[in-house]
Design a protein around this motif. Structure first.
Motif, PDB file in Angstrom:
ATOM      1  N   SER A  51       0.826  -1.207   0.000  1.00 45.51           N
ATOM      2  CA  SER A  51       0.000   0.000   0.000  1.00 45.51           C
ATOM      3  C   SER A  51       0.861   1.259   0.000  1.00 45.51           C
ATOM      4  N   ILE A  52       1.961   1.217   0.742  1.00 44.69           N
ATOM      5  CA  ILE A  52       2.884   2.360   0.746  1.00 44.69           C
ATOM      6  C   ILE A  52       3.484   2.551  -0.642  1.00 44.69           C
ATOM      7  N   ALA A  53       3.898   1.454  -1.260  1.00 47.58           N
ATOM      8  CA  ALA A  53       4.493   1.529  -2.601  1.00 47.58           C
ATOM      9  C   ALA A  53       3.486   2.055  -3.618  1.00 47.58           C
ATOM     10  N   ARG A  54       2.234   1.597  -3.524  1.00 44.63           N
ATOM     11  CA  ARG A  54       1.197   2.065  -4.459  1.00 44.63           C
ATOM     12  C   ARG A  54       0.917   3.545  -4.268  1.00 44.63           C
ATOM     13  N   ALA A  55       0.910   3.988  -3.016  1.00 41.24           N
ATOM     14  CA  ALA A  55       0.668   5.404  -2.742  1.00 41.24           C
ATOM     15  C   ALA A  55       1.794   6.266  -3.319  1.00 41.24           C
ATOM     16  N   LEU A  59       1.532   9.044  -6.421  1.00 44.10           N
ATOM     17  CA  LEU A  59       1.998  10.428  -6.317  1.00 44.10           C
ATOM     18  C   LEU A  59       2.957  10.767  -7.451  1.00 44.10           C
ATOM     19  N   SER A  60       3.803   9.829  -7.812  1.00 43.32           N
ATOM     20  CA  SER A  60       4.737  10.068  -8.921  1.00 43.32           C
ATOM     21  C   SER A  60       3.962  10.324 -10.220  1.00 43.32           C
ATOM     22  N   GLU A  61       2.897   9.569 -10.419  1.00 40.98           N
ATOM     23  CA  GLU A  61       2.064   9.782 -11.611  1.00 40.98           C
ATOM     24  C   GLU A  61       1.386  11.149 -11.554  1.00 40.98           C
ATOM     25  N   VAL A  62       0.901  11.512 -10.379  1.00 43.09           N
ATOM     26  CA  VAL A  62       0.248  12.813 -10.215  1.00 43.09           C
ATOM     27  C   VAL A  62       1.234  13.934 -10.531  1.00 43.09           C
ATOM     28  N   ARG A  63       2.449  13.777 -10.042  1.00 47.06           N
ATOM     29  CA  ARG A  63       3.470  14.809 -10.268  1.00 47.06           C
ATOM     30  C   ARG A  63       3.679  15.062 -11.749  1.00 47.06           C
ATOM     31  N   LEU A  75       7.682  20.280  -6.238  1.00 45.48           N
ATOM     32  CA  LEU A  75       8.612  20.022  -5.138  1.00 45.48           C
ATOM     33  C   LEU A  75       7.872  19.600  -3.875  1.00 45.48           C
ATOM     34  N   LEU A  76       6.669  20.113  -3.676  1.00 41.16           N
ATOM     35  CA  LEU A  76       5.900  19.715  -2.507  1.00 41.16           C
ATOM     36  C   LEU A  76       5.488  18.251  -2.613  1.00 41.16           C
ATOM     37  N   ILE A  77       5.127  17.842  -3.813  1.00 44.11           N
ATOM     38  CA  ILE A  77       4.780  16.429  -4.019  1.00 44.11           C
ATOM     39  C   ILE A  77       6.023  15.569  -3.813  1.00 44.11           C
ATOM     40  N   ASP A  78       7.170  16.057  -4.259  1.00 44.27           N
ATOM     41  CA  ASP A  78       8.418  15.324  -4.032  1.00 44.27           C
ATOM     42  C   ASP A  78       8.646  15.093  -2.537  1.00 44.27           C
ATOM     43  N   SER A  79       8.344  16.127  -1.727  1.00 40.89           N
ATOM     44  CA  SER A  79       8.554  15.971  -0.278  1.00 40.89           C
ATOM     45  C   SER A  79       7.619  14.908   0.295  1.00 40.89           C
ATOM     46  N   HIS A  80       6.407  14.803  -0.263  1.00 40.23           N
ATOM     47  CA  HIS A  80       5.477  13.775   0.206  1.00 40.23           C
ATOM     48  C   HIS A  80       5.917  12.381  -0.236  1.00 40.23           C
ATOM     49  N   ILE A  81       6.465  12.271  -1.433  1.00 42.24           N
ATOM     50  CA  ILE A  81       7.010  10.989  -1.880  1.00 42.24           C
ATOM     51  C   ILE A  81       8.164  10.567  -0.969  1.00 42.24           C
ATOM     52  N   THR A  82       8.969  11.554  -0.558  1.00 40.32           N
ATOM     53  CA  THR A  82      10.086  11.270   0.349  1.00 40.32           C
ATOM     54  C   THR A  82       9.582  10.710   1.673  1.00 40.32           C
ATOM     55  N   ILE A  83       8.478  11.266   2.190  1.00 37.05           N
ATOM     56  CA  ILE A  83       7.910  10.768   3.447  1.00 37.05           C
ATOM     57  C   ILE A  83       7.486   9.307   3.287  1.00 37.05           C
ATOM     58  N   LEU A  84       6.831   8.992   2.174  1.00 41.45           N
ATOM     59  CA  LEU A  84       6.373   7.619   1.949  1.00 41.45           C
ATOM     60  C   LEU A  84       7.541   6.647   1.813  1.00 41.45           C
ATOM     61  N   ARG A  85       8.628   7.114   1.241  1.00 40.92           N
ATOM     62  CA  ARG A  85       9.784   6.239   1.028  1.00 40.92           C
ATOM     63  C   ARG A  85      10.729   6.198   2.215  1.00 40.92           C
ATOM     64  N   ASP A  86      10.500   7.074   3.189  1.00 42.35           N
ATOM     65  CA  ASP A  86      11.311   7.068   4.406  1.00 42.35           C
ATOM     66  C   ASP A  86      10.947   5.819   5.206  1.00 42.35           C
ATOM     67  N   PRO A  87      11.914   4.996   5.560  1.00 41.99           N
ATOM     68  CA  PRO A  87      11.596   3.726   6.241  1.00 41.99           C
ATOM     69  C   PRO A  87      11.088   3.885   7.666  1.00 41.99           C
ATOM     70  N   ALA A 167      -3.282  18.438  -0.079  1.00 45.21           N
ATOM     71  CA  ALA A 167      -1.924  18.519  -0.606  1.00 45.21           C
ATOM     72  C   ALA A 167      -2.048  18.817  -2.091  1.00 45.21           C
ATOM     73  N   PRO A 168      -1.010  19.357  -2.724  1.00 44.78           N
ATOM     74  CA  PRO A 168      -1.088  19.612  -4.163  1.00 44.78           C
ATOM     75  C   PRO A 168      -1.472  18.367  -4.954  1.00 44.78           C
ATOM     76  N   SER A 169      -1.017  17.195  -4.503  1.00 38.32           N
ATOM     77  CA  SER A 169      -1.357  15.964  -5.213  1.00 38.32           C
ATOM     78  C   SER A 169      -2.850  15.684  -5.150  1.00 38.32           C
ATOM     79  N   ASP A 170      -3.504  16.096  -4.058  1.00 33.40           N
ATOM     80  CA  ASP A 170      -4.939  15.873  -3.925  1.00 33.40           C
ATOM     81  C   ASP A 170      -5.728  16.719  -4.920  1.00 33.40           C
ATOM     82  N   THR A 171      -5.211  17.867  -5.266  1.00 33.62           N
ATOM     83  CA  THR A 171      -5.954  18.810  -6.103  1.00 33.62           C
ATOM     84  C   THR A 171      -5.500  18.797  -7.555  1.00 33.62           C
TER      85      THR A 171
END
Length: 593
Positions: A51-55, A59-63, A75-87, A167-171
């Protein structure tokens, strides 16, 4: 009266009247909480990780598919992708699944709660608000786990968009011309929702307590983003009053934007540079749109947040270079890192300090961690070849710190020269004057720097000995206190006697009640949030230096802040009634008596 009136934090000014449309409501109240058998623990962990990987992939597609009007928020979406990929988040949730044998949804909720406790200990508003980003990403993962859609339904007609958070990705899929305003239950003044709303120039209120309990889809509401109020099902009198206020506000905004690219120059020819404070690259568009003559303060801390490792020199160089290039000759002032125990990076841990505001922060932190400091200085010097750039050190308390910082800067210049890398060896270097000790030694400091920038937010706090975020003493936060005004004048006079320019940033710079006073002191430039620039420029263009100097003379004769506030209110309201109509609506009368 309206059926209900609820309040929040206004982050993008304006009035909106229309029907509510809920994009999402927080999922946490509906999360299944289940114990699981030992033999399916590994399956539950796999479900979490998938589920984390899909999310993250979503986001990458949205970007990649962002519409032009939202592309600056990549860049804001990038920061959210970073949060998801942070272990860290996944590791914590996985621990709860394996140790407590609970389902992934419940485990993720517990992991977020742990992070909320850690963030709550951070005193800096901006950094503390970043927990909202973690919650947003947790909600996105929960939606995947629970098989829910995170997309938007088709919106018919124009609506006021309500959400638990945005978030920008939501809109990304929104037709922005259908959105009259944003309102969210979460968020603070520095949240991404505010940045997004300001860039789209639509009203927004965040941090609305009880939003999801008190407003339903399709209800008629009024968003008063001047005072931070939401009126649910207003009556006819309220509707008429707010319709009139909305028309007057929009007319005023059109008028001030029409001339926002004209210089900030008084009737009798005194020129003041009106610049912007920003912390994200994507805010540059707002600077240019609102007539900013440059960037007087670029906060560089954001590049160090939401990541596991320090940014490299090349990463910082590219960021700073791109900023200089896009400003196309307009001045850019990079403030070196203003980090500390309340704005910490994981690489250095969180130091427990009894009073972080007076501890290891800003230039003190950088001088303690010189290699990190050198990396940033190298990037700034290399990038400054591309444009009209300057740099300044925060929280300088006296000559010793200034000289130590300049010694590091000299070493960096020598290293760049030895490495054969192009750099701005003659970049102007200034300091933030925000401590009483710097005020009292301003004439000495002026001999060793190229410019001053007065940081009024901290200067007021340190001068008056108050924490303005503490509701019990916030009433003592008085920008027009005699001690504050005399300190600013002392610094301005010392700078001019030393032959250097002096700028002023912080909330005072965007306060219409303070502008004529600053002009009377003959400040060289002021720096503020981009949205405030058009109105402040208009006030400057409608006054004369003789008027400003006379007001300053009268104010300096006052002995109390009460008398100064009353004098300023009477004088400024009489002189600029239209300009202050909307600003005054943000104030309680008691603030100025």
């Amino acid at each position: 009266m309206a059926t209900k009136v609820i309040t929040g934090i206004p982050v993008s000014s304006g009035i909106a009247i229309g029907k509510a449309f809920f994009m999402n409501r927080r999922l946490y109240g509906f999360i299944p909480r289940q114990s699981i058998a030992a033999d399916i623990v590994s399956d539950e962990v796999a479900r979490l990780e998938e589920s984390i990987a899909r999310a993250a992939a979503e986001l990458s597609e949205v970007r990649e598919s962002l519409p032009p009007e939202l592309r600056d928020h990549a860049l804001l979406i990038d920061s959210h992708i970073t949060i998801l990929r942070d272990p860290k988040l996944a590791k914590s949730a996985r621990f709860y699944i394996e140790d407590m044998r609970i389902n992934a949804e419940w485990a993720l909720l517990k992991a977020v709660k742990d992070m909320e406790q850690a963030f709550s200990a951070i005193k800096d508003d901006y950094i503390r608000d970043r927990i909202q980003d973690v919650r947003l990403m947790a909600d996105r993962v929960l939606s995947k786990l629970m098989g829910l859609s995170t997309g938007l339904k088709a919106i018919e007609g124009r609506v006021i968009l309500l959400a638990h958070d945005l978030a920008p990705s939501d809109t990304a899929g929104l037709e922005v011309d259908k959105i009259m305003a944003f309102t969210t239950a979460e968020g603070g003044k520095t949240s991404h929702t505010g940045i997004l709303a300001r860039s789209l120039q639509i009203p927004a209120i965040v941090g609305v307590v009880g939003l999801e309990d008190n407003v339903q889809d399709g209800q008629f509401i009024i968003i008063d983003a001047l005072k931070g109020r939401i009126l649910v099902e207003p009556n006819e009198d309220e509707l008429a009053r707010y319709t009139d206020l909305q028309n007057r506000f929009e007319s005023y905004q059109k008028n001030i934007h029409r001339n926002c690219h004209q210089p900030g120059e008084t009737i009798d020819g005194y020129r003041v540079k009106v610049m912007a404070n920003i912390e994200l690259f994507e805010e540059v568009a707002a600077v240019l749109d609102h007539g900013g003559e440059g960037i007087g303060l670029y906060r560089t801390e954001y590049s160090y947040m939401n990541r596991k490792t320090l940014p490299s020199e090349d990463e910082l160089y590219e960021e700073y270079r791109d900023l200089a290039a896009i400003m196309d000759g307009r001045k850019v002032v990079y403030r070196t890192l203003d980090l500390g125990s309340d704005k910490y990076m994981s690489q250095y841990g969180q130091t427990q300090e009894r009073n972080p505001a007076l501890g290891l922060r800003s230039i003190r932190f950088c001088l303690r961690h010189k290699e990190m400091f050198k990396t940033q200085l190298r990037a700034i010097l290399r990038a400054s070849v591309e444009g009209n750039c300057a740099m300044m050190y925060p929280m300088i308390s006296g000559l010793r710190e200034l000289r130590e910082a300049n010694k590091v800067l000299f070493e960096v210049k020598q290293e760049l020269k030895r490495d054969g890398l192009p750099h701005a060896s003659d970049i102007p270097v200034g300091i933030m004057v925000e401590l009483p000790s710097a005020v009292m030694t301003a004439e000495l400091l002026a001999r060793e720097v190229d410019f001053f920038s007065i940081g009024t937010n901290d200067l007021i706090q340190y001068s008056l000995g108050i924490d303005r975020t503490n509701k019990d003493v916030s009433y003592l936060y008085q920008p027009l206190h005699p001690a504050v005004l005399r300190s600013i004048k002392l610094v301005v006079d010392a700078a001019h006697q030393g032959g250097i320019e002096v700028s002023l940033c912080g909330e005072v710079a965007s306060d219409p009640f303070c502008i004529p006073i600053l002009l009377g002191m003959q400040i060289d430039s002021i720096s503020m949030n981009p949205q405030a620039i058009p109105g402040i420029k208009r006030i400057i263009r409608q006054t004369t230096m003789d008027e400003c100097k006379e007001l300053l003379r009268r104010i300096l004769e006052c002995r109390t802040v009460t008398r100064i506030n009353r004098l300023v209110m009477d004088s400024i309201f009489q002189r600029f009634p239209e300009e202050l109509t909307f600003y005054s609506s943000l104030l309680d009368v008691d603030d100025f008596v």
